[in-house]
Design a protein around this motif. Structure first.
Motif, PDB file in Angstrom:
ATOM      1  N   GLU A   1     -18.051   3.325   0.385  1.00 39.07           N
ATOM      2  CA  GLU A   1     -16.659   3.050   0.768  1.00 39.07           C
ATOM      3  C   GLU A   1     -15.986   2.357  -0.402  1.00 39.07           C
ATOM      4  O   GLU A   1     -16.281   1.212  -0.745  1.00 39.07           O
TER       5      GLU A   1
ATOM      6  N   VAL B   1      -3.197  -3.607  -5.130  1.00 42.22           N
ATOM      7  CA  VAL B   1      -4.046  -4.350  -6.062  1.00 42.22           C
ATOM      8  C   VAL B   1      -3.323  -4.597  -7.388  1.00 42.22           C
ATOM      9  O   VAL B   1      -2.826  -5.701  -7.657  1.00 42.22           O
ATOM     10  N   CYS B   2      -3.227  -3.585  -8.203  1.00 43.12           N
ATOM     11  CA  CYS B   2      -2.842  -3.752  -9.603  1.00 43.12           C
ATOM     12  C   CYS B   2      -1.439  -4.339  -9.829  1.00 43.12           C
ATOM     13  O   CYS B   2      -1.263  -5.152 -10.736  1.00 43.12           O
TER      14      CYS B   2
ATOM     15  N   SER C   1       0.855  -1.196   0.000  1.00 48.03           N
ATOM     16  CA  SER C   1       0.000   0.000   0.000  1.00 48.03           C
ATOM     17  C   SER C   1       0.886   1.240   0.000  1.00 48.03           C
ATOM     18  O   SER C   1       2.050   1.152   0.377  1.00 48.03           O
TER      19      SER C   1
ATOM     20  N   LYS D   1      -5.871  -7.212   5.979  1.00 48.30           N
ATOM     21  CA  LYS D   1      -5.408  -6.883   4.624  1.00 48.30           C
ATOM     22  C   LYS D   1      -5.101  -8.120   3.753  1.00 48.30           C
ATOM     23  O   LYS D   1      -5.456  -8.123   2.571  1.00 48.30           O
TER      24      LYS D   1
ATOM     25  N   LEU E   1      -6.598 -10.933   3.670  1.00 50.29           N
ATOM     26  CA  LEU E   1      -7.875 -11.494   3.212  1.00 50.29           C
ATOM     27  C   LEU E   1      -8.523 -10.593   2.171  1.00 50.29           C
ATOM     28  O   LEU E   1      -9.160 -11.063   1.224  1.00 50.29           O
ATOM     29  N   LYS E   2      -8.334  -9.262   2.345  1.00 51.83           N
ATOM     30  CA  LYS E   2      -9.012  -8.317   1.460  1.00 51.83           C
ATOM     31  C   LYS E   2      -8.251  -8.067   0.159  1.00 51.83           C
ATOM     32  O   LYS E   2      -8.859  -7.621  -0.823  1.00 51.83           O
ATOM     33  N   TYR E   3      -6.947  -8.328   0.171  1.00 52.79           N
ATOM     34  CA  TYR E   3      -6.122  -8.139  -1.028  1.00 52.79           C
ATOM     35  C   TYR E   3      -5.318  -9.417  -1.274  1.00 52.79           C
ATOM     36  O   TYR E   3      -4.082  -9.403  -1.257  1.00 52.79           O
ATOM     37  N   PRO E   4      -6.022 -10.542  -1.492  1.00 52.91           N
ATOM     38  CA  PRO E   4      -5.322 -11.840  -1.470  1.00 52.91           C
ATOM     39  C   PRO E   4      -4.289 -12.034  -2.583  1.00 52.91           C
ATOM     40  O   PRO E   4      -3.276 -12.694  -2.364  1.00 52.91           O
TER      41      PRO E   4
ATOM     42  N   LEU F   1     -16.122  -8.397   5.032  1.00 56.80           N
ATOM     43  CA  LEU F   1     -15.769  -8.065   6.422  1.00 56.80           C
ATOM     44  C   LEU F   1     -16.261  -6.678   6.820  1.00 56.80           C
ATOM     45  O   LEU F   1     -16.797  -6.485   7.905  1.00 56.80           O
ATOM     46  N   ASP F   2     -16.060  -5.692   5.910  1.00 57.45           N
ATOM     47  CA  ASP F   2     -16.452  -4.318   6.248  1.00 57.45           C
ATOM     48  C   ASP F   2     -17.967  -4.174   6.318  1.00 57.45           C
ATOM     49  O   ASP F   2     -18.494  -3.513   7.211  1.00 57.45           O
TER      50      ASP F   2
ATOM     51  N   ASP G   1     -15.400  -3.918  -1.958  1.00 63.66           N
ATOM     52  CA  ASP G   1     -14.217  -4.712  -1.619  1.00 63.66           C
ATOM     53  C   ASP G   1     -13.865  -5.625  -2.778  1.00 63.66           C
ATOM     54  O   ASP G   1     -14.740  -6.050  -3.532  1.00 63.66           O
ATOM     55  N   ILE G   2     -12.594  -5.930  -2.876  1.00 65.28           N
ATOM     56  CA  ILE G   2     -12.132  -6.862  -3.901  1.00 65.28           C
ATOM     57  C   ILE G   2     -12.549  -8.279  -3.527  1.00 65.28           C
ATOM     58  O   ILE G   2     -13.014  -9.055  -4.346  1.00 65.28           O
ATOM     59  N   GLN G   3     -12.361  -8.576  -2.256  1.00 64.04           N
ATOM     60  CA  GLN G   3     -12.767  -9.863  -1.692  1.00 64.04           C
ATOM     61  C   GLN G   3     -13.289  -9.609  -0.287  1.00 64.04           C
ATOM     62  O   GLN G   3     -12.955  -8.586   0.303  1.00 64.04           O
ATOM     63  N   THR G   4     -14.049 -10.518   0.228  1.00 64.82           N
ATOM     64  CA  THR G   4     -14.607 -10.534   1.599  1.00 64.82           C
ATOM     65  C   THR G   4     -15.713  -9.481   1.821  1.00 64.82           C
ATOM     66  O   THR G   4     -15.729  -8.452   1.162  1.00 64.82           O
TER      67      THR G   4
ATOM     68  N   VAL H   1     -12.847   0.811  -2.879  1.00 65.74           N
ATOM     69  CA  VAL H   1     -11.757  -0.143  -2.692  1.00 65.74           C
ATOM     70  C   VAL H   1     -10.535   0.626  -2.173  1.00 65.74           C
ATOM     71  O   VAL H   1     -10.295   1.761  -2.577  1.00 65.74           O
ATOM     72  N   GLY H   2      -9.781   0.040  -1.259  1.00 69.04           N
ATOM     73  CA  GLY H   2      -8.576   0.674  -0.724  1.00 69.04           C
ATOM     74  C   GLY H   2      -7.501   0.769  -1.785  1.00 69.04           C
ATOM     75  O   GLY H   2      -6.828  -0.215  -2.103  1.00 69.04           O
TER      76      GLY H   2
ATOM     77  N   CYS I   1      -9.899  -3.118  -9.204  1.00 69.44           N
ATOM     78  CA  CYS I   1      -9.190  -2.319  -8.201  1.00 69.44           C
ATOM     79  C   CYS I   1      -9.915  -1.037  -7.817  1.00 69.44           C
ATOM     80  O   CYS I   1      -9.328  -0.174  -7.167  1.00 69.44           O
TER      81      CYS I   1
ATOM     82  N   THR J   1     -13.445   2.394   7.067  1.00 73.32           N
ATOM     83  CA  THR J   1     -14.562   1.740   7.762  1.00 73.32           C
ATOM     84  C   THR J   1     -14.696   2.272   9.175  1.00 73.32           C
ATOM     85  O   THR J   1     -15.808   2.537   9.654  1.00 73.32           O
TER      86      THR J   1
ATOM     87  N   ARG K   1     -19.197  -5.339   9.545  1.00 71.23           N
ATOM     88  CA  ARG K   1     -18.975  -4.359  10.625  1.00 71.23           C
ATOM     89  C   ARG K   1     -20.077  -3.299  10.614  1.00 71.23           C
ATOM     90  O   ARG K   1     -20.627  -2.945  11.655  1.00 71.23           O
TER      91      ARG K   1
ATOM     92  N   PRO L   1      -5.316   1.217   1.331  1.00 73.03           N
ATOM     93  CA  PRO L   1      -5.818   0.174   2.234  1.00 73.03           C
ATOM     94  C   PRO L   1      -5.393   0.490   3.672  1.00 73.03           C
ATOM     95  O   PRO L   1      -4.250   0.911   3.902  1.00 73.03           O
TER      96      PRO L   1
END
Lengths: 223, 223
Positions: free
Chosen positions: B117, A123-124, A38, A147, A149-152, B71-72, B66-69, B119-120, B92, B44, B75, B39
C-alpha cells in the motif's frame, strides 16, 4: 548527502523567490490564498462557489496549477475574471518561480484577492512557500478522519481547514468530531469550516473569513 | 541541470534495486501488487475486504507505506497476517530501497500474494517502480471524472483501476461512463472494476482478478 544538499538548495531558492513575491503582493495590496488538498477534494468547486459570492464586489484573480490539462482554468474562466494557468508537466507541486511567471499575466494591482489552486497533492506542496498570506487546506469527508494525522505537514502549515462535501455525511461512516480533534491536535490554531458545494453550506462563512482577512490586512497596512 | 542529473541518478538506482526485488519476488513465487491512489480513496479498506475473501485460502502479506503513523498497519494486523510498516518520514512515495528493507521482515517464500500500500499520492509514486507485478490504481467516484486526465502517469502505468465508493453514486454528480472513457483514453489496456467497501460491490470480481493473475503467473513460471 548530495541529494539532501540539492533539496535544501531548491527549497532555499524557492523561499527567496517567495519572499520577493510576498513583497509584490503586499505592495499590490492583494490577499493571496494558497489552496491545497488531495486530488478531488473540491478546490475548484470551492473557488467557483466563492467567486459567486465575493465577485464582482471584490476583484478576484486565480492561478490554476495542474500537472496536465487546463480543465480547471477553463471552469474558472467562465466567471470572466483574470486566470493564469500553470501546467507543471509532471512536477507534483507549485513552486515560487512558477508563480513569479504566472503573476506577470495578471493585473495584480487591480486585484483584491488572488487564489492559487495548487496541484492536488497532500504531501509535496506543503514544502513550497509561494509568498501567500494564507494557506487553506481542503479535506473531503469522504477521505476519512485520519488524514490530518497521516499528512501532518499540510495541516500544520495551513490556517484554515475547509471540511468539504459534508452533504455526504448521511451516506458515509465519518466521525466529524474525531476528524476535527485530529486536525486541531496537529494545529490548534486551525480555523475549521464545514462546507458543501452542493447545498452551499458554510460557503458564506468562509467568504466572511476572506473579507475579514482582507479588512484586517488593509487596516494594518502602512499604505 | 544539476537537479535533473541527481533525479535521474535516484530513479536509475531505484530501478536497479526494483529489478533485484522483482527477481526475489519471482523466486519466492509471490504475486506483488502495488496499490496507489489519492489520500482517502480507500486503499486500506479495499485490502481489508480483499483479505476477508482471499485469506486464508491464499497466504497474504502486506507492506504499509505511510508518511506518518502506523494506523493502516494496525488495521491490517487484525487479520493476523504478516505486515511490515514503512514510515517514510515526509517522503511522498515508496522507493525500492524501502521495500528491500521491509521484505526482510516478511516470510516471502510462504506468501502467495503481497500487497504494497503506497503513500496516498496520485503523482510521485508513479515514478518509482517497486519490482511489483501489477500496479493497481484506486479512484474514488467522489474525486470527479477528470482525475485520469489530470494525473495521467499514474493511470498509464497501472493495469487495473478500481473505481471505488460507487455506493455514493446516487448522492453525487458523477458520470461514470465519462470517467471510464477518460481512464481508457489514457490507458486503453486498463481493466476497470467498480467497487464499494460498504456493500462489497465488485470485490469478488477484483478478487477473481487476483486469483486468475496468480494462476497465470504460476502456469508461466519456469519452476
Amino acid at each position: 548527502m548530495e541529494i539532501i544538499t540539492v533539496e535544501q538548495k531548491i527549497l532555499k531558492k524557492n523561499d527567496e523567490i517567495a519572499t520577493e513575491l510576498r513583497k509584490k503582493f503586499d505592495e499590490a495590496n492583494v490577499l493571496v490564498i494558497n489552496m491545497v488538498s488531495s486530488p478531488g477534494s473540491g478546490k475548484t468547486s470551492i473557488i467557483e462557489r466563492t467567486l459567486k459570492i465575493i465577485s464582482p464586489a471584490l476583484s478576484v484573480g486565480v492561478i490554476e496549477g495542474d500537472i496536465q490539462t487546463s480543465l480547471d482554468a477553463e471552469r474558472i474562466a467562465q466567471f470572466n475574471i483574470p486566470v493564469a494557468q500553470i501546467i507543471t508537466n509532471g512536477t507534483c507541486h507549485l513552486e515560487a518561480r512558477m508563480i513569479e511567471q504566472a503573476v506577470n499575466q495578471l493585473p495584480l494591482k487591480d486585484l483584491d484577492v488572488l487564489f492559487i489552486e495548487n496541484v492536488g497533492n497532500l504531501v509535496c506542496p506543503s514544502s513550497y512557500y509561494l509568498g501567500e498570506h494564507a494557506r487553506v487546506v481542503i479535506m473531503s469527508v469522504t477521505e476519512g478522519e485520519d488524514k490530518p494525522l497521516k499528512y501532518p505537514a499540510m495541516f500544520s502549515k495551513s490556517c484554515v481547514l475547509l471540511m468539504n462535501k459534508i452533504d455526504l455525511l448521511p451516506h458515509i461512516i465519518f466521525d466529524i468530531a474525531k476528524a476535527k480533534k485530529f486536525a486541531l491536535k496537529i494545529n490548534p490554531d486551525l480555523k475549521i469550516y464545514e462546507t458543501s458545494c452542493y447545498d452551499n453550506t458554510g460557503i458564506m462563512q468562509w467568504c466572511d473569513w476572506i473579507t475579514n482577512e482582507l479588512k484586517l490586512r488593509r487596516c494594518n497596512s502602512p499604505s
